[in-house]
Design an enzyme around this catalytic site. Structure first.
Site, PDB file in Angstrom:
ATOM      1  N   GLY B  12       0.973  -1.456  -0.005  1.00 22.64           N
ATOM      2  CA  GLY B  12       0.118  -0.303  -0.337  1.00 22.64           C
ATOM      3  C   GLY B  12       1.266   0.917  -0.432  1.00 22.64           C
ATOM      4  O   GLY B  12       1.824   1.418   1.012  1.00 22.64           O
ATOM      5  N   THR B  13       0.583   1.937  -0.933  1.00 23.51           N
ATOM      6  CA  THR B  13       1.480   2.437  -1.029  1.00 23.51           C
ATOM      7  C   THR B  13       1.713   4.316  -1.944  1.00 23.51           C
ATOM      8  O   THR B  13       0.693   4.512  -2.240  1.00 23.51           O
ATOM      9  CB  THR B  13       2.886   1.734  -1.738  1.00 23.51           C
ATOM     10  OG1 THR B  13       3.966   2.672  -1.889  1.00 23.51           O
ATOM     11  CG2 THR B  13       2.594   2.016  -3.638  1.00 23.51           C
ATOM     12  N   THR B  14       2.399   4.886  -2.190  1.00 19.21           N
ATOM     13  CA  THR B  14       2.472   6.319  -2.966  1.00 19.21           C
ATOM     14  C   THR B  14       3.601   6.014  -3.905  1.00 19.21           C
ATOM     15  O   THR B  14       5.409   6.036  -2.976  1.00 19.21           O
ATOM     16  CB  THR B  14       2.538   7.715  -2.106  1.00 19.21           C
ATOM     17  OG1 THR B  14       1.964   7.465  -1.228  1.00 19.21           O
ATOM     18  CG2 THR B  14       2.333   8.409  -2.968  1.00 19.21           C
ATOM     19  N   ASP B  29       7.331   5.480  -1.745  1.00 20.16           N
ATOM     20  CA  ASP B  29       7.473   6.122   0.193  1.00 20.16           C
ATOM     21  C   ASP B  29       8.195   4.611   0.505  1.00 20.16           C
ATOM     22  O   ASP B  29       9.183   3.960  -0.556  1.00 20.16           O
ATOM     23  CB  ASP B  29       6.495   6.192   0.122  1.00 20.16           C
ATOM     24  CG  ASP B  29       5.182   4.692   0.829  1.00 20.16           C
ATOM     25  OD1 ASP B  29       5.499   3.463   1.518  1.00 20.16           O
ATOM     26  OD2 ASP B  29       5.060   4.488  -0.324  1.00 20.16           O
TER      27      ASP B  29
END
Lengths: 204, 212
Positions: B12-14, B29
């Site tokens: 789950g990320t950017t 991130d």
């Protein structure tokens, strides 16, 4: 995701030498999204007793209001301030009244009784009291807090030492939990008064 | 499209990539989660698949690592087979083939960016279904939804390398504050014809923002 993880929280309390400390994070989230970084989860019940509420935010707010009313009524009827142990039993009773449709909250209570003896306990969501001699944890970061508290706590800590210990325990536990953190507040309750400090933490 | 299985590790990320004259800046991130537990808080989601071609991974950690490994293998062989270095387009096509053909079993959102002699700098985005989109800049991951407005407003074509780095830093930082699944440090890679420069921005050096 379980309903207890929906808003995210981390609450911890520790016993020290004639003092207790209670601390919590300040995040309010909706699943993964953070919507407030200043959400209050620890409330003063009397000058020497504090309650920290971990779990669903709407129940945190509602229960705080209900506790406030019950404690005020107690003060009027008994003409004295409620003791931490008595308050704990009051909370336990209020939660068990909703045994089959419970509040989604796991409270942590910390305070000093009239003889300045420290008292801490927590409960599950239907009011089972768990007394402890050392520390109490609750919230989505609870498992992480067990690890940090177990390694950092030692008996007989003075107020300033207790502040450092509980702060490090909380900060490092929430750094491994995606649902809690985003600021923290610590209260140290001593016979001469309460010291409240905000912690500067990671905001991710 | 496959959902993450219970217990499966999620990026789950950017992630984002921005193109500039002479190269690309990719950024991400560093948080990997299993449920709500942060399994790795210093993850490197910027994966090299070739000398000047990097991919940013989001979705299932296992799926994206496996796919990236396969593409890296093919690209390594490409130079020997074809007598020239693979282009970013070739890398993106390989990713697309794997992601599209296995769309029911994979949970992978990937951004490919790099530099090659034919096109110069390029950025390609491959979201969940396996479609391919060539764009001047691309955003991905759960945290990206919080910064679409910011990026649409602040992106300009033909920014300099330094402006792109600041743009990526500011955007990822904003997403990390709002998204529970993103956080940790910001990892950047600046890919140009001459080299790949890796940068790290730790939590204390994040750009200023309103924190309430």
């Amino acid at each position: 995701m379980s309903i207890m993880e929906y808003n995210g929280s981390a609450v911890v309390a520790m016993k020290g030498n004639n003092c207790v400390a209670i601390a919590a994070d300040k995040r309010l989230g909706q699943r993964q999204m953070t919507i407030d970084t200043d959400f209050q989860k620890v409330f003063p019940i009397t000058e020497r007793t504090y309650v920290g509420l971990a779990g669903l935010a709407t129940d945190v707010k509602t229960l705080h209001d209900r506790f406030r009313m019950r404690v005020n009524l107690y003060k009027h009827r008994e003409e004295r301030v409620i003791e931490p142990k008595t308050f704990a039993n009051l909370v336990s009773h209020m939660l068990y009244e909703h045994r089959f449709g419970s509040y989604f909250v796991e409270p942590v209570i910390a305070g000093l009784d009239k003889d300045d003896q420290p008292f801490i306990c927590n409960m599950d969501n239907i009011g089972c009291i768990d007394l402890a001699d050392n520390f109490i944890v609750s919230g989505t970061a609870g498992e992480n807090l067990y690890g940090t508290c177990e390694s950092l706590w030692e008996p007989g800590l003075e107020p300033e030492e207790l502040f450092e210990t509980i702060s490090q325990a909380l900060l490092n536990a929430v750094d491994r939990d995606s649902m809690s953190g985003w600021g923290a507040v610590v209260h140290i309750i001593t016979p001469s008064g309460v010291i409240t400090r905000e912690l500067k933490s990671r905001m991710d | 499209m496959a959902q993450l299985k219970p217990g499966e590790v999620s990026l789950g990320t950017t992630i984002m990539a921005v193109q500039f004259e002479g190269g690309v800046v990719v950024g991400a991130d560093s948080r990997t989660t299993t449920g709500t537990y942060i399994a790795n808080r210093v993850t490197d989601k910027l994966t090299k698949v070739h000398d000047r071609i990097y991919c940013c991974r989001s979705g299932s950690a296992a799926d994206t690592q496996a796919v990236a490994d396969i593409v890296a293998y093919h690209l390594e062989l490409y130079t020997a087979q074809h007598g020239k270095e693979p282009t970013v387009k070739v890398a993106a096509s390989l990713f697309q083939q794997l992601c599209y053909e296995n769309k029911n079993r994979l949970s992978a959102g990937i951004i490919i960016a790099g530099w090659d002699k034919v096109e110069g700098s390029s950025v390609y985005e491959i979201p969940l279904g396996g479609s391919i989109h060539k764009q001047p800049f691309a955003l991905g991951g759960s945290g990206s939804v919080f910064i679409y407005g910011y990026c649409d407003k602040n992106f300009q074509l033909n920014m300099s390398k330094e402006e792109c780095i600041e743009f990526v830093k500011n955007s990822v930082s904003l997403a990390m504050t709002r998204d529970g699944s993103s956080g940790g440090v910001i990892r950047l890679a600046v890919i140009t014809e001459d080299n790949v420069e890796r940068l790290l921005v730790t939590g204390d050096k994040l750009p200023e923002q309103y924190l309430g």
